[in-house]
Design a protein around this motif. Structure first.
Motif, PDB file in Angstrom:
ATOM      1  N   TRP A  78      62.199  42.864  13.093  1.00 20.19           N
ATOM      2  CA  TRP A  78      62.010  43.426  11.759  1.00 20.19           C
ATOM      3  C   TRP A  78      62.963  44.598  11.595  1.00 20.19           C
ATOM      4  CZ3 TRP A  78      59.697  40.505   8.400  1.00 20.19           C
ATOM      5  CH2 TRP A  78      58.756  39.577   8.839  1.00 20.19           C
ATOM      6  N   LYS A  80      63.109  47.239   8.918  1.00 20.58           N
ATOM      7  CA  LYS A  80      62.678  48.070   7.780  1.00 20.58           C
ATOM      8  C   LYS A  80      63.731  49.090   7.363  1.00 20.58           C
ATOM      9  CE  LYS A  80      57.825  49.562   7.047  1.00 20.58           C
ATOM     10  NZ  LYS A  80      57.404  48.444   6.285  1.00 20.58           N
ATOM     11  N   LYS A  86      61.781  45.070   0.728  1.00 16.48           N
ATOM     12  CA  LYS A  86      60.671  44.791   1.634  1.00 16.48           C
ATOM     13  C   LYS A  86      60.911  43.487   2.386  1.00 16.48           C
ATOM     14  CE  LYS A  86      57.014  42.439  -0.608  1.00 16.48           C
ATOM     15  NZ  LYS A  86      55.729  42.419  -1.284  1.00 16.48           N
ATOM     16  N   ASN A  87      60.193  43.314   3.507  1.00 15.03           N
ATOM     17  CA  ASN A  87      60.208  42.029   4.234  1.00 15.03           C
ATOM     18  C   ASN A  87      61.596  41.632   4.728  1.00 15.03           C
ATOM     19  OD1 ASN A  87      57.496  41.824   3.596  1.00 15.03           O
ATOM     20  ND2 ASN A  87      57.815  40.359   1.937  1.00 15.03           N
ATOM     21  N   GLN A 102      65.572  37.995   3.920  1.00 15.42           N
ATOM     22  CA  GLN A 102      64.543  38.684   3.136  1.00 15.42           C
ATOM     23  C   GLN A 102      63.914  37.756   2.108  1.00 15.42           C
ATOM     24  OE1 GLN A 102      64.834  39.774  -0.364  1.00 15.42           O
ATOM     25  NE2 GLN A 102      63.034  41.095  -0.364  1.00 15.42           N
ATOM     26  N   ASP A 106      55.367  37.597   1.060  1.00 16.05           N
ATOM     27  CA  ASP A 106      54.996  37.928   2.443  1.00 16.05           C
ATOM     28  C   ASP A 106      54.863  36.704   3.345  1.00 16.05           C
ATOM     29  OD1 ASP A 106      54.849  40.402   1.273  1.00 16.05           O
ATOM     30  OD2 ASP A 106      52.724  40.739   1.694  1.00 16.05           O
ATOM     31  N   ILE A 109      58.260  35.010   4.361  1.00 15.68           N
ATOM     32  CA  ILE A 109      59.091  35.689   5.363  1.00 15.68           C
ATOM     33  C   ILE A 109      58.411  35.648   6.738  1.00 15.68           C
ATOM     34  CG2 ILE A 109      58.345  38.104   5.104  1.00 15.68           C
ATOM     35  CD1 ILE A 109      62.001  36.908   5.214  1.00 15.68           C
ATOM     36  N   LEU A 110      57.072  35.739   6.756  1.00 18.50           N
ATOM     37  CA  LEU A 110      56.349  35.657   8.035  1.00 18.50           C
ATOM     38  C   LEU A 110      56.534  34.293   8.687  1.00 18.50           C
ATOM     39  CD1 LEU A 110      52.959  37.472   7.354  1.00 18.50           C
ATOM     40  CD2 LEU A 110      54.648  38.041   9.127  1.00 18.50           C
TER      41      LEU A 110
END
Ligand code: I3S
Length: 126
Positions: A78, A80, A86-87, A102, A106, A109-110
């Motif tokens: 990750w 950040k 985000k993500n 990206q 949520d 991307i997970l």
């Protein structure tokens, strides 16, 4: 002459659209430039297509090659701090190429993070 790829390379594990930015090439930092990419994961590699899947398939027939990322020995983490988005996660290859991937969504991307991490963990490191 026709080159027949090994079976494992034909086995697509996951495919879909993500935002992609390449930030280093051969260890050299390059200017970040986000764009939408059609991404195909198979056991040993990721392929990035600039076009839609349809376009990519017809280009593939005419011998056009997508950007290909060897996952052997690659790292995923990750990232950040590498973007205001985000993500974001980063893939770093043995050859020193760095990519950010990206999605605003949520679970998308997970899923990608875990699919790529699993692929890397199954591969030999060299
Ligand atoms: O890490 P940076 O340099 O803040 O990344 C931004 C730049 O790549 C910017 O392009 P310019 O170099 O032309 O200003 C992009 O438009 C931004 O999207 C990048 O930042 P984010 O936070 O979106 O990754």
């Amino acid at each position: 002459k026709e080159v027949i790829p090994p079976l494992e390379q034909l086995m697509v594990e996951k495919e879909g659209y993500l935002q992609k930015a390449k930030i280093a090439d051969g260890g050299k930092k390059i200017r970040k430039n986000w764009s939408s990419s059609w991404i195909v994961l198979s056991s040993r590699k990721l392929e990035f297509y600039k076009e839609s899947k349809q376009q990519a398939l017809s280009n593939a027939k005419s011998g056009h090659k997508p950007e290909s990322v060897d996952l052997c020995g690659a790292h995923i983490e990750w990232a950040k701090e590498k973007s205001s988005r985000k993500n974001v996660f980063q893939i770093t290859t043995v050859s020193g190429n760095e990519f950010l991937l990206q999605s605003d969504i949520d679970f998308i991307i997970l899923d990608w993070f875990h699919a790529i991490k699993n692929a890397i963990d199954r591969l030999p490191r060299d």
